[in-house]
Scaffold this motif. Structure first.
Motif, short mmCIF file in Angstrom:
data_model
loop_
_atom_site.label_atom_id
_atom_site.label_comp_id
_atom_site.label_asym_id
_atom_site.label_seq_id
_atom_site.Cartn_x
_atom_site.Cartn_y
_atom_site.Cartn_z
N MET A 1 0.85 -1.17 0.00
CA MET A 1 0.00 0.00 0.00
C MET A 1 0.90 1.24 0.00
O MET A 1 1.94 1.25 0.63
CB MET A 1 -0.88 0.00 1.24
N GLU A 2 0.45 2.25 -0.71
CA GLU A 2 1.22 3.49 -0.83
C GLU A 2 0.27 4.67 -0.69
O GLU A 2 -0.82 4.66 -1.26
CB GLU A 2 1.88 3.51 -2.20
N LEU A 3 0.66 5.67 0.10
CA LEU A 3 -0.15 6.87 0.25
C LEU A 3 -0.18 7.60 -1.08
O LEU A 3 0.86 7.86 -1.69
CB LEU A 3 0.43 7.78 1.34
N ALA A 4 -1.37 7.96 -1.54
CA ALA A 4 -1.51 8.64 -2.83
C ALA A 4 -1.39 10.16 -2.71
O ALA A 4 -0.66 10.79 -3.46
CB ALA A 4 -2.85 8.28 -3.46
N HIS A 5 -2.12 10.75 -1.76
CA HIS A 5 -2.08 12.19 -1.58
C HIS A 5 -2.82 12.56 -0.30
O HIS A 5 -3.54 11.74 0.26
CB HIS A 5 -2.69 12.93 -2.78
N ALA A 6 -2.65 13.80 0.13
CA ALA A 6 -3.42 14.36 1.24
C ALA A 6 -4.34 15.42 0.66
O ALA A 6 -3.92 16.22 -0.18
CB ALA A 6 -2.49 14.98 2.28
N ALA A 7 -5.60 15.45 1.07
CA ALA A 7 -6.57 16.43 0.58
C ALA A 7 -6.77 17.50 1.63
O ALA A 7 -7.06 17.19 2.79
CB ALA A 7 -7.89 15.74 0.25
N LEU A 8 -6.61 18.76 1.21
CA LEU A 8 -6.76 19.90 2.11
C LEU A 8 -7.84 20.82 1.58
O LEU A 8 -7.81 21.21 0.41
CB LEU A 8 -5.45 20.69 2.21
N CYS A 9 -8.80 21.17 2.42
CA CYS A 9 -9.79 22.16 2.04
C CYS A 9 -9.15 23.54 2.18
O CYS A 9 -8.45 23.80 3.17
CB CYS A 9 -11.02 22.07 2.95
N VAL A 10 -9.37 24.40 1.19
CA VAL A 10 -8.77 25.73 1.22
C VAL A 10 -9.85 26.80 1.08
O VAL A 10 -10.90 26.56 0.47
CB VAL A 10 -7.69 25.91 0.13
N SER A 11 -9.59 27.96 1.65
CA SER A 11 -10.56 29.05 1.62
C SER A 11 -10.38 29.96 0.41
O SER A 11 -11.29 30.69 0.05
CB SER A 11 -10.46 29.88 2.90
N ASP A 12 -9.21 29.92 -0.21
CA ASP A 12 -8.91 30.76 -1.37
C ASP A 12 -8.00 29.94 -2.29
O ASP A 12 -6.81 29.80 -2.00
CB ASP A 12 -8.24 32.05 -0.92
N LEU A 13 -8.56 29.40 -3.36
CA LEU A 13 -7.81 28.50 -4.23
C LEU A 13 -6.61 29.20 -4.87
O LEU A 13 -5.52 28.64 -4.92
CB LEU A 13 -8.72 27.89 -5.29
N ASP A 14 -6.80 30.42 -5.36
CA ASP A 14 -5.69 31.13 -6.01
C ASP A 14 -4.54 31.37 -5.03
O ASP A 14 -3.37 31.16 -5.36
CB ASP A 14 -6.16 32.46 -6.59
#
Length: 123
Positions: A1-14
């Protein structure tokens, strides 16, 4: 098994994109699903982070080290990465230091949304 990515919610995408691009990440791909913009960032084509932006979100982004302590990245030059992060708008959490118990040299910063990032190299 390999970690693919971490998902972070952001308030300002730019703003988040500018910050992570200043750290050497590049967009690998993106899509929108149910009104949420999903942008993957990585290096050499491998995605490590997923930035999630929902312009209709009604609750604040409030990362807490009690729930997610930090996201760690191995780097060649901890001092340079720490300086780049500060220059890009990060707040220092722990300046570059030896962490003997882990056999590492590491630094910690807080990104613009409050997520704590660690940059480290093993000794």
């Amino acid at each position: 098994m390999e970690l693919a990515h971490a998902a972070l919610c952001v308030s300002d995408l730019d703003r988040a994109m500018r910050f992570y691009e200043a750290l050497g990440f590049e967009e690998t791909h993106r899509f929108t699903l149910d009104g949420v913009e999903n942008v993957y960032l990585g290096q050499d084509g491998d995605p490590y982070l997923q930035l999630r932006y929902d312009d209709e979100r009604t609750t604040p982004i409030a990362p807490s080290r009690a729930d997610v302590d930090h996201v760690a990245f191995t780097v060649e030059d901890v001092d340079a990465q720490f300086d780049a992060a500060i220059d890009a708008g990060a707040a220092p959490v722990l300046e570059p230091t030896e962490i003997d118990a882990a056999g590492a040299y590491a630094a910690f910063v807080e990104d613009p949304d409050g997520y704590t990032l660690e940059f480290y190299r093993l000794q």
